[in-house]
Design an enzyme around this catalytic site. Structure first.
Site, PDB file in Angstrom:
ATOM      1  N   THR A  24       0.840  -1.189   0.000  1.00 48.62           N
ATOM      2  CA  THR A  24       0.000   0.000   0.000  1.00 48.62           C
ATOM      3  C   THR A  24       0.880   1.246   0.000  1.00 48.62           C
ATOM      4  OG1 THR A  24      -1.729   1.180   1.197  1.00 48.62           O
ATOM      5  CG2 THR A  24      -0.228  -0.117   2.541  1.00 48.62           C
ATOM      6  N   GLU A  56      -4.617  -2.881   4.888  1.00 48.03           N
ATOM      7  CA  GLU A  56      -4.265  -3.537   6.143  1.00 48.03           C
ATOM      8  C   GLU A  56      -5.438  -4.312   6.745  1.00 48.03           C
ATOM      9  OE1 GLU A  56      -3.679  -0.554   5.130  1.00 48.03           O
ATOM     10  OE2 GLU A  56      -1.843   0.338   5.930  1.00 48.03           O
ATOM     11  N   LYS A 112      -6.851  22.270   9.308  1.00 48.94           N
ATOM     12  CA  LYS A 112      -6.857  22.797  10.671  1.00 48.94           C
ATOM     13  C   LYS A 112      -6.847  24.314  10.632  1.00 48.94           C
ATOM     14  CE  LYS A 112      -5.457  21.503  15.194  1.00 48.94           C
ATOM     15  NZ  LYS A 112      -4.522  20.834  16.066  1.00 48.94           N
ATOM     16  N   TRP A 140     -10.881  21.853  13.516  1.00 47.65           N
ATOM     17  CA  TRP A 140     -10.808  20.984  12.341  1.00 47.65           C
ATOM     18  C   TRP A 140     -11.951  21.253  11.371  1.00 47.65           C
ATOM     19  CZ3 TRP A 140      -6.342  18.834  11.923  1.00 47.65           C
ATOM     20  CH2 TRP A 140      -5.644  18.380  13.050  1.00 47.65           C
TER      21      TRP A 140
END
Ligand code: AMP
Length: 537
Positions: free
Chosen positions: A181, A326, A434, A439
């Protein structure tokens, strides 16, 4: 209870025994061919015996550089069922990354599609472990190539043993497959899949409340077989005797729509960019896709507007899922609960646009700055996962310690979870904007933008700002025709009622196209550079 091993061998032998007549439809460079599971299994046995003759032994890695077709499917079983490791290689990676992963995995043999040959010919001198190249082609003879020694796939199959026994004495924890990946920086990271992990993940794909893949389905994975094993579909489909339609090297929206119509596909899987393309095709031309019971979409966030368009305009149910290399990959999937039937339409769509609920068999924790976050749909934290089909490390890689801690995988995805347990991906940790210490979710802005009738695609990136540290900038691709006249002001008017003022992008830039990664996701890194140039930073 008995502790019998879970092996891929059992999957293909089940298809061979119980579903010998069921079909695999494969489109390659010369057109469509059809194989039964009986034929597929006997070809896989021939391939297993041929690989053995080429010197492949238990634990050896065999790399594949191939599209979604029947030969690749044969390799999916022949390699692991002989105790070797199927290493699917992402052909869209940069050449230096392809060299790295072949050498890092120590691939002994490579199976290569003839149209991908030039890619490997260019780098052959830098490959340190490969002993043989097997070329997959419809042509009767070996194409001219500078690779050596090179073998013609169909010839070695013809010389192979159709009754070659698969290994039933393997350890279920032995490696069956591997996939690399892309990392944000540095070389790609390898993930090794065990037989046990793949079998349990396939079982999860068959659950009625997840993707419910079954014998009755006709499955068309658009997601490449070199990207997290086409989300595990070829394994599950073979085990369950599901018909498979493999679209091969060409998958334009038109070709996909035709294939789905002709083969009466019931379930298909791919990333949002594929579905945006298909949607455009369905809007412009007439098809009968009434057989489709589900479009499975993952890899990046499915925009709400797109989900609605498929369901309302075209009557095609949409299934949003989340996972990563994963995680094999299925981790969460849309799962409206029965009592949600009563909910209002908008409320239901809001649930659908989330990434879904945790698949049975896995555990999750969402870690915020003060420990686990509350399930209120607001507090953000990093999603961590564990379970029998979640990787426990990166293959021979010191970056393991960054992602795997205390028995959990730290996904790097920032999420919220609501009272019902529905997870919403807010951003990759690195993609959040940010602004003034607060956020802003680029995904929320992108979804809102893509719900605008004139916008085809939109991506939002952060640009540095002297006062606010970072501010969002929107990159927008308009649909063709009159839509091209849409102005920035109109888009702002559309966004304003939906967001707090400070969430609104500082700039809206029009693009012809948004750069994409090798697996069709927005390439935010490249986009950020282009944006910086255009806004003069
Ligand atoms: P890959 O390993 O290439 O499949 O990429 C995995 C990453 O894709 C995840 O960590 C997420 O950041 C992203 N991703 C996967 N599925 C979704 C989804 N449904 N919505 C938003 N992001 C997703």
């Amino acid at each position: 209870m008995m502790n019998t091993p879970l092996l891929l061998t059992q999957m293909i032998e089940r298809a061979e025994r119980y579903y010998p007549k069921k079909e695999i439809v494969s489109r390659t460079e010369s057109g469509i061919s059809r194989f039964t599971y009986k034929e597929m299994a006997s070809r896989a046995r021939r391939l297993a015996s041929a690989l053995e003759k080429l010197g492949v032994e238990e634990g050896d890695k065999v790399g594949t550089l191939a599209w979604n077709h029947h030969r690749h499917l044969e390799a999916y079983f022949a390699i692991p069922c002989s105790g070797a490791v199927l290493h699917t290689i992402n052909i869209r990676l940069a050449p230096q990354h392809i060299i790295y992963i072949i050498n890092h995995a120590e691939d002994k043999v490579l199976l290569i599609d003839s149209d991908i040959l030039p890619l490997i010919e260019r780098v052959k001198d830098q490959l340190t472990t490969v002993k043989a190249f097997v070329i997959m082609t419809d042509s009767d003879t070996l194409p001219e190539t500078s690779l050596s020694p090179a073998y013609h796939y169909e010839t070695i199959l013809a010389e192979g043993d159709p009754h070659h026994p698969f290994r039933d004495d393997l350890d279920e924890n032995a490696p069956a497959g591997m996939c690399y990946t892309s990392a944000t920086t540095g070389n790609p990271k390898g993930v090794v899949y065990s037989h046990r992990g793949i079998v349990l993940h396939s079982m999860a794909l068959g659950l009625a409340d997840t993707t419910g893949v079954s014998e009755k389905d006709i499955a068309l994975p658009v997601v490449p077989m070199f990207h997290v094993n086409a989300w595990g579909l070829p394994f599950a489909a073979t085990w369950f005797g599901t018909s498979q339609v493999l679209p091969g090297p060409y998958f334009t929206p038109k070709l996909l729509a035709e294939l789905m119509q002709e083969e009466k596909v019931t379930i298909t899987a791919g990333v949002p960019t594929i579905w945006l393309g298909l949607l455009k095709e369905l809007d412009e031309n007439q098809y009968d896709l009434s057989s489709l019971r589900s479009i499975l979409c993952g890899g990046s966030a499915a925009p709400l507007g797109m989900i609605k368009a498929f369901e309302e305009k075209h009557g095609i149910p949409f299934m949003h899922a989340y996972g990563m290399t994963e995680t094999s990959p299925l981790a969460t999937v849309t799962g409206e609960k029965s009592y949600m039937e009563e909910w209002g339409k908008e409320e239901k769509y809001n649930v659908k646009a989330k990434q879904g609920i945790l698949v049975p068999g896995l555990e999750m924790r969402i870690i915020g700055k003060d420990g686990e976050v509350s399930w209120d749909g607001k507090e953000m934290g990093e999603l961590t996962l564990r379970g029998p089909w979640i990787a426990s490390e990166y293959y021979k890689d010191e970056r393991t310690d960054e992602a795997f801690k205390d028995g959990w995988l730290y996904t790097g995805d920032v999420v919220t979870v609501d009272e019902e347990g529905f997870v919403k991906i807010v951003d990759r940790t690195k993609d959040l904007v940010k602004s003034g210490g607060e956020w802003i979710s680029s995904v929320d802005l992108e979804n809102a933008l893509m719900a605008h009738e004139s916008i085809f695609e939109a991506a939002v990136v952060a640009v540095p700002h002297p006062e606010w540290q970072e501010r969002p900038v929107a990159c927008v691709v308009l649909k063709e025709g009159d839509h091209q006249n849409t102005t920035k002001e109109e888009i702002y008017e559309f966004l304003k009622p939906q967001f707090a003022k400070w969430w609104l992008p500082d700039e809206i830039l029009f693009f012809e196209e948004i750069p994409k990664t090798s697996v069709g996701k927005f390439l935010k890194r490249a986009l950020r550079d282009q944006v910086k140039e255009r806004v003069g930073q």
